[in-house]
Design a protein around this motif. Sequence first.
Motif, PDB file in Angstrom:
ATOM      1  N   TRP A 232      22.624  -2.886  12.073  1.00  0.00           N
ATOM      2  CA  TRP A 232      23.292  -1.617  12.332  1.00  0.00           C
ATOM      3  C   TRP A 232      24.689  -1.614  11.724  1.00  0.00           C
ATOM      4  O   TRP A 232      25.494  -2.532  11.940  1.00  0.00           O
ATOM      5  CB  TRP A 232      23.386  -1.366  13.823  1.00  0.00           C
ATOM      6  CG  TRP A 232      23.967  -0.042  14.205  1.00  0.00           C
ATOM      7  CD1 TRP A 232      25.202   0.189  14.747  1.00  0.00           C
ATOM      8  CD2 TRP A 232      23.335   1.237  14.083  1.00  0.00           C
ATOM      9  NE1 TRP A 232      25.378   1.530  14.971  1.00  0.00           N
ATOM     10  CE2 TRP A 232      24.244   2.204  14.566  1.00  0.00           C
ATOM     11  CE3 TRP A 232      22.086   1.647  13.616  1.00  0.00           C
ATOM     12  CZ2 TRP A 232      23.941   3.562  14.599  1.00  0.00           C
ATOM     13  CZ3 TRP A 232      21.790   3.009  13.640  1.00  0.00           C
ATOM     14  CH2 TRP A 232      22.712   3.946  14.125  1.00  0.00           C
ATOM     15  N   GLN A 233      24.985  -0.571  10.956  1.00  0.00           N
ATOM     16  CA  GLN A 233      26.293  -0.380  10.340  1.00  0.00           C
ATOM     17  C   GLN A 233      26.944   0.840  11.006  1.00  0.00           C
ATOM     18  O   GLN A 233      26.482   1.958  10.822  1.00  0.00           O
ATOM     19  CB  GLN A 233      26.159  -0.136   8.834  1.00  0.00           C
ATOM     20  CG  GLN A 233      25.234  -1.097   8.112  1.00  0.00           C
ATOM     21  CD  GLN A 233      25.769  -2.505   8.076  1.00  0.00           C
ATOM     22  OE1 GLN A 233      26.970  -2.729   7.872  1.00  0.00           O
ATOM     23  NE2 GLN A 233      24.885  -3.476   8.281  1.00  0.00           N
ATOM     24  N   ALA A 234      27.980   0.606  11.785  1.00  0.00           N
ATOM     25  CA  ALA A 234      28.634   1.713  12.493  1.00  0.00           C
ATOM     26  C   ALA A 234      29.509   2.504  11.532  1.00  0.00           C
ATOM     27  O   ALA A 234      30.058   1.963  10.565  1.00  0.00           O
ATOM     28  CB  ALA A 234      29.470   1.182  13.641  1.00  0.00           C
ATOM     29  N   LEU A 235      29.665   3.782  11.811  1.00  0.00           N
ATOM     30  CA  LEU A 235      30.480   4.661  10.975  1.00  0.00           C
ATOM     31  C   LEU A 235      31.703   5.190  11.723  1.00  0.00           C
ATOM     32  O   LEU A 235      32.315   6.162  11.294  1.00  0.00           O
ATOM     33  CB  LEU A 235      29.631   5.830  10.470  1.00  0.00           C
ATOM     34  CG  LEU A 235      28.501   5.462   9.495  1.00  0.00           C
ATOM     35  CD1 LEU A 235      27.631   6.675   9.196  1.00  0.00           C
ATOM     36  CD2 LEU A 235      29.067   4.876   8.206  1.00  0.00           C
ATOM     37  N   ASP A 236      32.040   4.533  12.851  1.00  0.00           N
ATOM     38  CA  ASP A 236      33.197   4.978  13.633  1.00  0.00           C
ATOM     39  C   ASP A 236      34.409   4.070  13.436  1.00  0.00           C
ATOM     40  O   ASP A 236      35.374   4.150  14.184  1.00  0.00           O
ATOM     41  CB  ASP A 236      32.838   5.039  15.118  1.00  0.00           C
ATOM     42  CG  ASP A 236      32.484   3.676  15.693  1.00  0.00           C
ATOM     43  OD1 ASP A 236      32.380   2.701  14.910  1.00  0.00           O
ATOM     44  OD2 ASP A 236      32.300   3.571  16.927  1.00  0.00           O
ATOM     45  N   GLY A 237      34.374   3.198  12.436  1.00  0.00           N
ATOM     46  CA  GLY A 237      35.473   2.271  12.208  1.00  0.00           C
ATOM     47  C   GLY A 237      35.239   0.896  12.792  1.00  0.00           C
ATOM     48  O   GLY A 237      36.035  -0.018  12.566  1.00  0.00           O
ATOM     49  N   THR A 238      34.158   0.707  13.542  1.00  0.00           N
ATOM     50  CA  THR A 238      33.840  -0.592  14.128  1.00  0.00           C
ATOM     51  C   THR A 238      33.062  -1.433  13.119  1.00  0.00           C
ATOM     52  O   THR A 238      32.060  -0.978  12.576  1.00  0.00           O
ATOM     53  CB  THR A 238      32.983  -0.427  15.398  1.00  0.00           C
ATOM     54  OG1 THR A 238      33.676   0.394  16.327  1.00  0.00           O
ATOM     55  CG2 THR A 238      32.689  -1.780  16.034  1.00  0.00           C
ATOM     56  N   THR A 239      33.511  -2.633  12.883  1.00  0.00           N
ATOM     57  CA  THR A 239      32.751  -3.576  12.065  1.00  0.00           C
ATOM     58  C   THR A 239      31.777  -4.303  12.976  1.00  0.00           C
ATOM     59  O   THR A 239      32.184  -5.078  13.840  1.00  0.00           O
ATOM     60  CB  THR A 239      33.679  -4.589  11.375  1.00  0.00           C
ATOM     61  OG1 THR A 239      34.569  -3.895  10.499  1.00  0.00           O
ATOM     62  CG2 THR A 239      32.854  -5.595  10.569  1.00  0.00           C
ATOM     63  N   VAL A 240      30.488  -4.025  12.806  1.00  0.00           N
ATOM     64  CA  VAL A 240      29.473  -4.648  13.654  1.00  0.00           C
ATOM     65  C   VAL A 240      29.131  -6.019  13.074  1.00  0.00           C
ATOM     66  O   VAL A 240      28.632  -6.134  11.957  1.00  0.00           O
ATOM     67  CB  VAL A 240      28.210  -3.777  13.750  1.00  0.00           C
ATOM     68  CG1 VAL A 240      27.172  -4.444  14.648  1.00  0.00           C
ATOM     69  CG2 VAL A 240      28.566  -2.392  14.284  1.00  0.00           C
ATOM     70  N   GLN A 241      29.407  -7.046  13.847  1.00  0.00           N
ATOM     71  CA  GLN A 241      29.159  -8.419  13.417  1.00  0.00           C
ATOM     72  C   GLN A 241      27.785  -8.878  13.905  1.00  0.00           C
ATOM     73  O   GLN A 241      27.221  -8.308  14.828  1.00  0.00           O
ATOM     74  CB  GLN A 241      30.246  -9.335  13.986  1.00  0.00           C
ATOM     75  CG  GLN A 241      31.663  -8.873  13.672  1.00  0.00           C
ATOM     76  CD  GLN A 241      32.673  -9.457  14.637  1.00  0.00           C
ATOM     77  OE1 GLN A 241      32.907 -10.662  14.636  1.00  0.00           O
ATOM     78  NE2 GLN A 241      33.266  -8.619  15.479  1.00  0.00           N
ATOM     79  N   GLN A 242      27.267  -9.923  13.282  1.00  0.00           N
ATOM     80  CA  GLN A 242      26.009 -10.522  13.684  1.00  0.00           C
ATOM     81  C   GLN A 242      26.312 -11.775  14.503  1.00  0.00           C
ATOM     82  O   GLN A 242      26.985 -12.687  14.018  1.00  0.00           O
ATOM     83  CB  GLN A 242      25.177 -10.871  12.458  1.00  0.00           C
ATOM     84  CG  GLN A 242      24.901  -9.684  11.545  1.00  0.00           C
ATOM     85  CD  GLN A 242      24.143  -8.583  12.239  1.00  0.00           C
ATOM     86  OE1 GLN A 242      23.059  -8.809  12.774  1.00  0.00           O
ATOM     87  NE2 GLN A 242      24.703  -7.379  12.246  1.00  0.00           N
TER      88      GLN A 242
END
Length: 594
Positions: free
Chosen positions: A361-371
């Motif tokens: 999942w790649q967020a578009l709200d400025g959150t870098t989603v890490q694994q």
Amino acid sequence: MCPADVRTDGGVKYARECGGLKDVYSYISWAVILLPAVLWRWSLPSLPHPQPFEMATTYRLYFGPLMVGKLLQLSQNKLSTTATLKLKSPKPIITCSFNSLSPKEVLVFDSIKNAIFWPETPSLKSDFSLNDTSDPAHSTFTILPRKGGGSWQVGDQLRVLIRICDFYGCPKKSGGDLLLARLHNNTLHAGVAGHVVDHRNGSYSAVFSLLWEGQAQVEVTLVHPSEAVSVLQKLTQEQPDRIYFESLFQSGSVHETTTCNMCLNATQQKVCNYTDLSTGEPWFCYKPKKLDCDTRITHAKGGFREKLTSTEERLFQCGVNMKISIPASGPANISVLPNSKGGNRMTVKTRPSGYYYHGAWQALDGTTVQQFNSTAISKCLKGKTVHIYGDSTVRQWYEYLTNALPDLKEFDLQNSKQTGPLMALDFVNKILVTFRSHGPPIRFRRMPVSQLHYIANELDGVVGGTNTVVVIGIWSHFSTFPIEVYIRRLLNIRKAVVRLLSRAPGTLVVIRTANPKEMTLFESLTNSDWFSLLRDKVLREIFKGMNVQLVDAWEMILAHHLPHKLHPESDIVKNMVDVLLSFICPVATNFKRS
């Protein structure tokens, strides 16, 4: 609320047991305790001010038994044993309502009406024909040309026109169908949810953001024809109690089971009122014939009852008109080139919350989603407490964390794994994770009433702070009730969140949204995606502008290639937990609190 509006000829209202006064001694006890009850109840500024007869009942229940007993004994000594007073049988007046709101709650409801507005659906005649209803097989969608011409590029907006027809192939003239849309690339494990616009004339638009290079295929699904939505609306209006509950009452060897719900018809028999004093959340059970209201020991889902005609049931057919793909009238896919100006510029008005790329999942709200793997999870949660409140869709997150962390050991609290409460501790890393289900209505199997806790009350007991995370997920068990019931519950939770963030502003609050699921006739009538979508919209509106984070379960399930399920499969749950952990342990340069 039911008992709150049950009055006897003497003008007295019960708060625990409704149905009328039985004898003159009860009048004496009520008269003596009324004044001190009023004074005591009004001395509690933290609770809403009730009516005097509510105070009297509360005082009587918790503080007055000994005094009342003495008064009755004295009264019996003074009254003649031969002279009797025949009281007229009370005739309760019921104004019980599932969708009652306080004046302040009505203002909130009015403010979010536009967000949950649904186009008017056709009223169904008793002899309506299925052939005149929306048919996905005869409906089509068409990809519209790129604005300005040329090749599609990353950052563009793709528009799709959807035309709904009936089983004769004739175009529909009105809106109200429930449609879902997705753009995906199975090779890249990429996907994004589309935004559907109802033009209220039988045609719809689906709008997509182009977020990756390569192929992108459009998928449009008819979840419910507008006629089925009409049936769901009628069910909610006419049969809000189609899901009912039961409680076991027991004292010694005597036990009875009665029906419970958020509202009961007290003209049938007496009712016990278990309305929460702090939140005002209503809950009632029919009073047992031989036992007192205080002998209630368990809560459970009782069953399901509905009254549909055979023709109405045909509006909810798997493989015919429920969650069926709509075919394309031309090409169903496009090729997307890199953005000629560089970057991933987006000019769309309906920006999605994120998308999948290579299954992540790649967020578009400025959150870098890490694994996060097990080691990274332990490092992120070290020294932290995570409290999870709600239904089984967030209990999945608790289960994911306990399975992913070998050192996070569960305590055996001798409770059901379904209902909780549950607790796990990593002593070395000082990680505490808890789960507690929300208060009624809750459709779990039998659970002790002592474990029926409302989320708002639980939040008031949380100390909070920078090492505390609160997760809330509550929606599925409210689907059969009028939307006002859900609004009232969320407003209570919202007020508790405001209090928590006021006393401990460093606390992280994360809220999981609703999600689409698999459909059968039973699921449609109890947990339809239409019910879930409206509750999803309400939740977003009520918590909009607050310092909380949303995990967009709706889009995360809609955009994924796996089937829709109430409890999504592990790949989706992992992505949801990765988003949660990315809120807890953000990449500092990219993370922003909303």
